[in-house]
Design a protein around this motif. Sequence first.
Motif, PDB file in Angstrom:
ATOM      1  N   ALA A  80       0.240  -1.238   0.384  1.00  0.00           N
ATOM      2  CA  ALA A  80       0.029  -0.046   0.011  1.00  0.00           C
ATOM      3  C   ALA A  80       1.098   1.212  -0.005  1.00  0.00           C
ATOM      4  N   TYR A  81       2.276   1.227   0.490  1.00  0.00           N
ATOM      5  CA  TYR A  81       2.670   2.176   1.127  1.00  0.00           C
ATOM      6  C   TYR A  81       3.547   3.097  -0.612  1.00  0.00           C
ATOM      7  N   HIS A  82       4.199   1.235  -1.420  1.00  0.00           N
ATOM      8  CA  HIS A  82       4.436   1.527  -2.435  1.00  0.00           C
ATOM      9  C   HIS A  82       3.432   1.638  -3.053  1.00  0.00           C
ATOM     10  N   GLY A  83       2.298   1.207  -3.568  1.00  0.00           N
ATOM     11  CA  GLY A  83       1.875   1.795  -4.595  1.00  0.00           C
ATOM     12  C   GLY A  83       1.255   3.268  -4.572  1.00  0.00           C
ATOM     13  N   SER A  84       1.428   4.657  -3.112  1.00  0.00           N
ATOM     14  CA  SER A  84       1.313   5.609  -3.140  1.00  0.00           C
ATOM     15  C   SER A  84       2.660   5.730  -2.592  1.00  0.00           C
ATOM     16  N   ASN A  85       3.482   5.993  -3.720  1.00  0.00           N
ATOM     17  CA  ASN A  85       4.783   6.418  -3.598  1.00  0.00           C
ATOM     18  C   ASN A  85       5.459   7.025  -2.350  1.00  0.00           C
ATOM     19  N   GLN A  86       5.019   6.175  -1.333  1.00  0.00           N
ATOM     20  CA  GLN A  86       5.713   5.949  -0.011  1.00  0.00           C
ATOM     21  C   GLN A  86       6.754   5.190   0.260  1.00  0.00           C
ATOM     22  N   VAL A 114      11.329  -1.741  -4.768  1.00  0.00           N
ATOM     23  CA  VAL A 114      11.271  -0.933  -3.512  1.00  0.00           C
ATOM     24  C   VAL A 114      12.103  -0.119  -4.474  1.00  0.00           C
ATOM     25  N   GLN A 115      13.560  -1.742  -3.380  1.00  0.00           N
ATOM     26  CA  GLN A 115      15.045  -0.457  -3.713  1.00  0.00           C
ATOM     27  C   GLN A 115      15.503  -0.084  -4.970  1.00  0.00           C
ATOM     28  N   ALA A 116      15.007  -0.509  -6.264  1.00  0.00           N
ATOM     29  CA  ALA A 116      14.991  -0.457  -7.456  1.00  0.00           C
ATOM     30  C   ALA A 116      14.191   1.344  -7.604  1.00  0.00           C
ATOM     31  N   ALA A 117      12.783   0.766  -7.186  1.00  0.00           N
ATOM     32  CA  ALA A 117      12.746   2.343  -7.397  1.00  0.00           C
ATOM     33  C   ALA A 117      13.775   3.307  -6.591  1.00  0.00           C
ATOM     34  N   LEU A 178       8.226   7.443 -10.952  1.00  0.00           N
ATOM     35  CA  LEU A 178       8.404   7.720  -9.421  1.00  0.00           C
ATOM     36  C   LEU A 178       6.632   7.963  -8.954  1.00  0.00           C
ATOM     37  N   SER A 179       5.607   8.482  -9.751  1.00  0.00           N
ATOM     38  CA  SER A 179       4.808   8.158  -9.175  1.00  0.00           C
ATOM     39  C   SER A 179       3.761   6.569  -9.216  1.00  0.00           C
TER      40      SER A 179
END
Length: 588
Positions: A80-86, A114-117, A178-179
Amino acid sequence: MSADELKAQGNAAFAAKDYEKAIEFFSKAIEIAPTNHVLYSNRSASFASLKQFDKALQDAQKTIEINPTWAKGYSRVAAAYHGSNQLDDAEKSYQKALELDSSNKQAQDGLKSVQAAKSYANAGPGPDLGLGKLFNDPNLIENLKKNPKTSELMKDPSLVDKVIRMKNNPQSGAQDMLSDPRLMTIMATLLGVDLNDDSPVGAQANAASTPTPSSSSSSKESEQTSVPEPKKQKQEEPKKDKDGDIKIEEATDSTTSQKQKADESKAEGNKLYKQRKFDEAIAKYNEAFEINPDVTYLNNRAAAEFEKGDYESTIKTCEEAITKGREQRVDYKIIAKSFARIGTTYLKKQDYQQAINFFEKSLTEHRTPDVLSKLRSTQKLIKDAEIKAYINPEKAEEARLQGKEYFTKGDWPNAVKAYSEMIKRAPEDARGFSNRAAALAKLMSFPEAVKDASKAVELDPTFIRAYIRKASAEIALKDFAKAIETLDLARTKDLEVTKGSNAKEIDQLYSKAYQQRFQGSSANETPEQTFERASKDPEVAAILQDPVMNSILSQARDNPQALQEHMKNPEVARKVQILIAAGIIRTR
């Protein structure tokens, strides 16, 4: 409907990508079971699939609030955090999941993503973060649509527009990447990063950033370098894990197509089954299983083999379904169905003990009224078979004589044991029940005596001695109404069968029952006092108001012999006995 049933429907809706319907089912299940962490986890996955990451996060946090030791819950929070770019919060949550379960594949893959992003977000100054080379492919859009990892994503026109914008202007498109987490999936595909691989993401990225072949290389070679072929893996339609939690990953088009083909073969098999063309149906179920190894097709094949009468094959197929089902962690209800069919097969083969074993295994997996009924009926079959095998008229007669000997000696307990053995050896012989009733009465076990005597008259309605023993036990229990009813039957049967040879004993019991019923009577009462007391009894009052009985009693005063004639009528005799017991008629 139970929470488990609603959860199963929600899982099915999720698998069909009907996420809104899945949310509806999970919400209803939560109303029934508000402390079930798996339900919140499943609903979180559904919200995430709809890109409603705020709601997905709420459910994910509720999941770990209920069960803070469940790694999957932290993976849901991270997603969920990843989806909202946190990304920082997402990374921490994935790391927490791996602290609880270092082998959690979902958390491992998520952390890599996430680490790649984050690595691209923090790549430092540059005109386009190196995106120009990756997107500099004239066949980029077509290749992404063909790639199994990105084909579903490229069906969204808005995402295609973002990819085209990034291709045309990599520097301005970096913010889109990123978004929108989907662009990270596309990025990973272009880089050759396999999120299902266990190697470090940094190593993959370095390998992918190695200079491409010279411009003299063919365009085909360039295409292969920019969009590497994904590793071939066995694709499975997502259902749920061992905790009942659904998986976020979606099935590929090829998997969906395989399932559709398999279901078509199954449907054809079902038609043939209904037409009782079992060999053809089995072939279709085999075809379905070869296309898609779903154990439900094996259960269908077992049903056809059973109807065909091939019981050995039925058992083998069900055993295979159980083994495959365990490996695939299928719903316990499917495993239960396989065990139940094995039980039914053994029941058909009259191997009752094996049938019971497998019915019990089925009920351990999932309890259903149908299988429970089969278990109980099979247990009864075994018991009945044992009783039948024990029947022996000669042994029964030996037990009867032994019981008689004990009874004569006054050894009532051993008499009961002997007569019980007689009943087992000859359960249709009324004498065994009647004799045991007599021994039980001596032991003051009057309820059991009534039960045995009742069974005796049920087996032999002309057994006068059994009626008498039953009435005696009922009088001892002070159940006078039932005792009189039993004596009425005894008198009727005695007149029909033995011409009244037991009339004296029956009359004595009548008198005893009525005397105990009217214990308030006394020899010192005046006739007027007796009449007043007895008239309070409804039955006595009704007899005294009966004109026929008044006429009979009037005749008796003048001619006592006339009353004896009237007493031959059972109904008159019964009423006279009541009046004698109540003290209205005095015999001396």
